[in-house]
Motif scaffolding. Structure first.
Motif: not given
Length: 418
Positions: A1-26
């Motif tokens: 394997x050559x080159x650099x692995x591409x960094x996967x961006x990370x998004x914080x999801x502030x969770x509470x009532x009325x949110x999309x479900x964890x499964x749907x978000x993932x």
């Protein structure tokens, strides 16, 4: 394997009532980003999802931390974006985004999105729409003088039609104001009287507009049609496409765009509810997040995934949103209880619902013994019917069949009533 692995961006999801479900978000995040849930497990709207979040993704537990402690912990998570799908976390998410230097609704915009009195003030001063609105406070008679009747009494900050009531006389106004729950600030608003003829006699006299806002543009995704409200202001479902004429839809979109500009919205997702009146469309309220149930119906109807779009926007992206194309009519029909408070004793007709034409799925939470109170707004629903129909006339027939087929039986609570 050559080159650099591409960094996967990370998004914080502030969770509470009325949110999309964890499964749907993932699922929406697949091949786009990693999700980091931010959760205060002392909040009832988050506690119920604790196990699924911990099992599925990284969780930043902010329970019991002060604002600086939460920000410090989130800095350590090294996220590239932040978003919430919950009305109740808009202000906190804006605060965290500001502290992290990430794009989101600006902190100074949040009062206009969560405070109904402030939103009415801004829209009036901008010349978009003047709607009488007053805090009830300790002097309901003064609020009555300022707003008049008919009026709507609702929490100043809240969602889902919780504790929202129509009053038609001064006596009803004062009695409702006196009976409002303690610890919640209420406002009274001028009643926007709908015209059933705009969308059609069977359909709701209001719609919503779903929009996406980035640094370069605001994009109106669709106008979502509604079924007629159940008393007093409970949603009974939604449909795509709406039943509006092209001219009526254009008026709705123009009003929504003017409201978004007036409120200073520059980033994120909005869900704007609009009343259809004989004098043209009128703003009910502009919400700074996805509308409840909207992402599911939009995805089925058009393939557009607003949960994923919100993650993309959180990363500073410019999502490509195709023009909505429809084959037939897609719908969600809510199984709405009558306007009473009581205990569900039995339900008939659930099995038959799945056999109605075009019904794809029926979700119910109508267990006997459940206490149901209409004042809980959309949270009082007993289930949802998901489906599609060839056209609006066929959908009307199915909706009438759902009403005739689903038969809940209640034992009223002592002292309860409509």
């Amino acid at each position: 394997m050559t080159g650099h692995a591409r960094k996967v961006p990370r998004v914080a999801v502030v969770y509470d009532l009325g949110s999309a479900t964890p499964n749907d978000i993932l699922a929406a995040a697949h091949r786009l980003c990693e999700v980091v849930f931010v959760a205060d497990f002392a909040r009832p709207g988050t506690a119920g999802a604790r196990q699924s979040m911990l099992a599925l993704a990284e969780v930043v537990d902010v329970t019991g931390l002060d604002p600086e402690g939460r920000l410090r912990l989130l800095r350590g998570a090294a996220v590239d974006g932040i978003v919430t799908y919950s009305e109740y976390q808009l202000a906190e998410t804006a605060r965290l985004a500001h502290g992290l230097g990430l794009p989101y609704h600006a902190v100074e915009v949040i009062p206009a999105l969560v405070d109904k009195l402030e939103q009415r003030r801004i829209l009036a001063e901008a010349g978009v729409q003047a709607t009488r609105c007053a805090v009830i406070g300790d002097d309901p008679a003064r609020a009555l003088d300022l707003v008049g009747v008919p009026a709507v009494i609702k929490p100043r900050i809240g969602a889902g039609s919780l504790h929202t009531t129509r009053v038609d006389t001064a006596e009803e106004f004062l009695a409702t104001a006196a009976a409002r729950p303690a610890g919640i600030e209420f406002v009274a608003e001028q009643m926007l009287v709908g015209d059933a003829g705009v969308a059609g006699e069977f359909w709701g006299d209001y719609v919503s507009v779903e929009s996406v806002h980035t640094g370069t543009a605001s994009r109106q995704v669709c106008v979502t049609g509604k079924f007629a409200l159940a008393e007093p202001f409970r949603e009974t479902g939604m449909l795509l496409p709406a039943t509006l004429t092209e001219d009526a839809a254009a008026e709705v979109l123009a009003l929504e765009a003017a409201a978004v500009r007036a409120l200073g919205i520059r980033h994120g997702i909005t869900h704007t509810e609009i009343k259809l009146t004989s004098d043209g469309p009128r703003i009910i309220e502009v919400n700074g997040r996805l509308g409840g149930y909207v992402p599911e119906i939009l995805r089925r109807a058009t393939g557009i995934n607003l949960v994923r779009t919100a993650l993309h926007v959180a990363l500073g992206g410019e999502p490509r949103i195709p023009a909505a194309r429809h084959r037939g009519v897609t719908y969600q029909y809510f199984l709405t209880p009558p306007a009473l408070a009581g205990t569900l004793t039995s339900v008939d007709g659930v099995a038959e619902l799945a056999g109605l034409p075009g019904v794809r799925n029926v979700e119910t939470h109508a267990e006997p013994g459940r206490l149901v109170d209409w004042r809980e707004g959309t949270q009082s629903h007993l289930g949802v019917v998901f489906g599609s129909a060839p056209d609006h006339d066929a959908l009307r027939t199915v909706a009438e069949s759902i009403n005739a087929t689903f038969r809940p039986v209640f034992a009223p609570s002592p002292g309860a009533g409509a």
